[in-house]
Design an enzyme around this catalytic site. Structure first.
Site, PDB file in Angstrom:
ATOM      1  N   SER A 151      63.523  23.721 -35.798  1.00  0.00           N
ATOM      2  CA  SER A 151      64.108  23.887 -37.134  1.00  0.00           C
ATOM      3  C   SER A 151      65.243  24.903 -37.113  1.00  0.00           C
ATOM      4  O   SER A 151      66.312  24.674 -37.674  1.00  0.00           O
ATOM      5  CB  SER A 151      63.038  24.328 -38.139  1.00  0.00           C
ATOM      6  OG  SER A 151      62.021  23.349 -38.224  1.00  0.00           O
ATOM      7  N   ASN A 197      61.197  10.881 -35.298  1.00  0.00           N
ATOM      8  CA  ASN A 197      59.844  11.405 -35.143  1.00  0.00           C
ATOM      9  C   ASN A 197      58.776  10.564 -35.831  1.00  0.00           C
ATOM     10  O   ASN A 197      57.624  10.589 -35.444  1.00  0.00           O
ATOM     11  CB  ASN A 197      59.775  12.851 -35.643  1.00  0.00           C
ATOM     12  CG  ASN A 197      60.429  13.042 -36.990  1.00  0.00           C
ATOM     13  OD1 ASN A 197      61.583  12.642 -37.205  1.00  0.00           O
ATOM     14  ND2 ASN A 197      59.715  13.639 -37.915  1.00  0.00           N
ATOM     15  N   HIS A 205      57.058  22.892 -28.319  1.00  0.00           N
ATOM     16  CA  HIS A 205      55.698  22.412 -28.610  1.00  0.00           C
ATOM     17  C   HIS A 205      55.600  20.892 -28.703  1.00  0.00           C
ATOM     18  O   HIS A 205      54.523  20.341 -28.883  1.00  0.00           O
ATOM     19  CB  HIS A 205      55.121  23.092 -29.858  1.00  0.00           C
ATOM     20  CG  HIS A 205      55.676  22.648 -31.173  1.00  0.00           C
ATOM     21  ND1 HIS A 205      54.994  21.780 -31.998  1.00  0.00           N
ATOM     22  CD2 HIS A 205      56.815  22.947 -31.813  1.00  0.00           C
ATOM     23  CE1 HIS A 205      55.706  21.585 -33.100  1.00  0.00           C
ATOM     24  NE2 HIS A 205      56.820  22.283 -33.009  1.00  0.00           N
ATOM     25  N   THR A 240      64.064  40.572 -30.207  1.00  0.00           N
ATOM     26  CA  THR A 240      63.515  40.639 -28.851  1.00  0.00           C
ATOM     27  C   THR A 240      63.032  39.258 -28.431  1.00  0.00           C
ATOM     28  O   THR A 240      62.316  38.599 -29.171  1.00  0.00           O
ATOM     29  CB  THR A 240      62.361  41.660 -28.804  1.00  0.00           C
ATOM     30  OG1 THR A 240      62.879  42.913 -29.265  1.00  0.00           O
ATOM     31  CG2 THR A 240      61.807  41.815 -27.401  1.00  0.00           C
ATOM     32  N   CYS A 299      55.379  17.216 -41.769  1.00  0.00           N
ATOM     33  CA  CYS A 299      56.024  18.057 -42.772  1.00  0.00           C
ATOM     34  C   CYS A 299      55.921  17.470 -44.173  1.00  0.00           C
ATOM     35  O   CYS A 299      56.069  18.181 -45.151  1.00  0.00           O
ATOM     36  CB  CYS A 299      57.485  18.262 -42.414  1.00  0.00           C
ATOM     37  SG  CYS A 299      57.692  18.534 -40.669  1.00  0.00           S
TER      38      CYS A 299
HETATM   39  C1  LIG Z   1      59.169  18.774 -34.824  1.00  0.00           C
HETATM   40  C2  LIG Z   1      60.575  18.426 -35.111  1.00  0.00           C
HETATM   41  C3  LIG Z   1      61.492  19.395 -35.531  1.00  0.00           C
HETATM   42  C4  LIG Z   1      61.092  20.811 -35.848  1.00  0.00           C
HETATM   43  O1  LIG Z   1      60.784  21.550 -34.712  1.00  0.00           O
HETATM   44  P1  LIG Z   1      59.940  22.924 -34.888  1.00  0.00           P
HETATM   45  O2  LIG Z   1      59.963  23.530 -33.529  1.00  0.00           O
HETATM   46  O3  LIG Z   1      58.569  22.514 -35.302  1.00  0.00           O
HETATM   47  O4  LIG Z   1      60.651  23.740 -35.899  1.00  0.00           O
HETATM   48  C5  LIG Z   1      62.798  19.008 -35.743  1.00  0.00           C
HETATM   49  N1  LIG Z   1      63.192  17.747 -35.528  1.00  0.00           N
HETATM   50  C6  LIG Z   1      62.352  16.791 -35.099  1.00  0.00           C
HETATM   51  C7  LIG Z   1      62.862  15.414 -34.866  1.00  0.00           C
HETATM   52  C8  LIG Z   1      61.006  17.091 -34.886  1.00  0.00           C
HETATM   53  O5  LIG Z   1      60.174  16.142 -34.489  1.00  0.00           O
END
Ligand SMILES: *Cc1c(COP(=O)(O)O)cnc(C)c1O
Length: 396
Positions: A72, A152, A202, A238, A325
């Site tokens: 994000s 996603n 992640h 940091t 989300c």
């Molecule tokens: C999960 C996701 C994000 C957000 O990533 P975070 O590390 O959770 O903030 C942005 N774009 C896509 C396509 C995602 O699948």
């Protein structure tokens, strides 16, 4: 009953390799890389090596890698930077797509309020955009094209190399949110003419709360966070060394096994797609051919998605209705609306997202459970009654 985790697009389990790479930086080498003493300098060396290794996975140079708190943040910084650069040249037109992640769409809305014109390209029934569409949309005053590498929710993979080439030729900055692609699909920022790219640890078995913004040398970044001189002055704070080390290990691991994992996971995916397609009045969402190896996304007419998830959870299956989300809100997914699903149908969605650790036995269990739960829910659905009696027309 063991739990089946099929929500890898929301987040993944951290790999043993990533955890092992993190532990020394929590336990012994916990120094601040800005410190001049030995413990700090060991951390600084680790940071250098992580930057180098991550750059290699993308065919970037280490100076083009900026560590962020995740996908994000990198999305926000990428498009705000491109907007500020454009603004200075009087260019305030931005092209993106209707089915981007909210980190993109909400930032674009913010820019619209500041007087930017944002054009969201329609993604059509299979959920993709063509390089031709992008080319036609580019204007004299376009300062940025941002198109996600893979969606996603519905798994479509977009023609990033072709779009990159069109943007490079037109001299327009090109950003791609590659969060779903990194570690799963090949990425080469040079060959693909990518100026800005987002990834998040992640989503490929790395830890949460860390990610990367790749910015091609010469693309000037705007700071989101002011403070110290970390990340060449572009991202103060940091550095999260343990997480960065975990991310580097996870990305290297994923890139080393890319083809092998893709083959294994797509075979599981295709078994699921074949099996679930047999459910009457169901439809696969997204591109059937250019598709993320792990993504299975369906709509089942006459079924309420949230109930489907809860009943699957009771059977030990962790899935999603779309994006993590938006779950919890009653609005249907903007992605499913963008591919033309009607509101009721969009609310009947199920996303199963797999990884290389899922097994054939798990696919068998999912293939037993989903048709049973869909039938059960339809049995008590007033909407399904209306559809069956012909009061309402079927759309799937
Ligand atoms: C999960 C996701 C994000 C957000 O990533 P975070 O590390 O959770 O903030 C942005 N774009 C896509 C396509 C995602 O699948």
């Amino acid at each position: 009953m063991t739990t089946i985790y099929a929500d890898n697009a929301a987040t993944t389990q951290t790999s043993r390799a990533a955890i092992d790479a993190m532990l020394p930086y929590l336990e012994t080498i916990y120094g601040n890389p800005s410190s001049l003493h030995s413990v700090g300098q060991q951390a600084a060396e680790a940071l250098l090596s992580a930057r180098d290794r991550i750059a290699k996975c993308l065919n970037a140079s280490p100076r083009e890698i900026y560590f962020t708190s995740g996908g994000s943040e990198a999305d926000n910084q990428a498009i705000l930077s491109a907007a500020r650069l454009g603004e200075r040249k009087g260019k305030k037109h931005i092209i993106s797509t209707a089915f981007e992640h909210h980190a993109m769409l909400h930032t674009l809305q913010k820019l619209e309020k500041e007087g930017f014109t944002v054009e969201l390209l329609p993604v059509g029934p299979i959920g993709t955009v063509t390089a031709q569409q992008v080319k036609r949309a580019i204007r004299e005053d376009t300062c940025l094209v941002s198109v996600m590498y893979a969606n996603n929710e519905i798994g479509s993979i977009l023609p990033i190399s072709e779009i990159g080439a069109v943007c490079r030729e037109a001299g327009v900055l090109f950003h791609t949110d590659a969060v779903q692609a990194a570690g799963h699909l090949p990425i080469d920022v040079k060959a693909q003419d990518i100026d800005l790219l987002t990834l998040s640890a992640h989503k490929f078995h790395g830890p949460k709360g860390t990610g990367v913004l790749y910015a091609r040398q010469g693309v000037f970044l705007t700071n989101l966070i002011e403070g110290g001189a970390q990340e060449r002055g572009k991202r103060a704070g940091t550095e999260n060394i343990p997480a960065i080390m975990g991310m580097a290990a996870a990305l290297e691991d994923a890139c080393a096994h890319l083809d092998e994992n893709a083959k294994r996971v797509s075979a599981l995916r295709d078994r699921l797609i074949d099996g679930l397609s047999k459910i009457p009045h169901s439809a696969l969402n997204g591109d059937p051919v250019n598709r993320l190896p792990g993504n299975v996304s369906f709509c089942f007419e006459g079924v309420e998605g949230e109930s489907l998830l809860l009943l699957l959870d009771a059977k030990g299956i962790c899935a999603s209705s779309g994006s993590a989300c938006t779950s919890g809100s009653l609005d249907p997914s903007h992605v499913l609306l963008a591919i033309g699903r009607l509101h009721d149908v969009a609310r009947s969605s199920l996303r199963l997202s797999l990884c290389e650790w899922n097994t054939d036995e798990e696919i068998d269990r999912i293939l037993d459970a989903v048709p049973e739960v869909v039938e059960y829910l339809r049995g008590m659905s007033p909407l399904w009654k209306d559809l069956v009696s012909g009061k309402k027309p079927f759309t799937l």
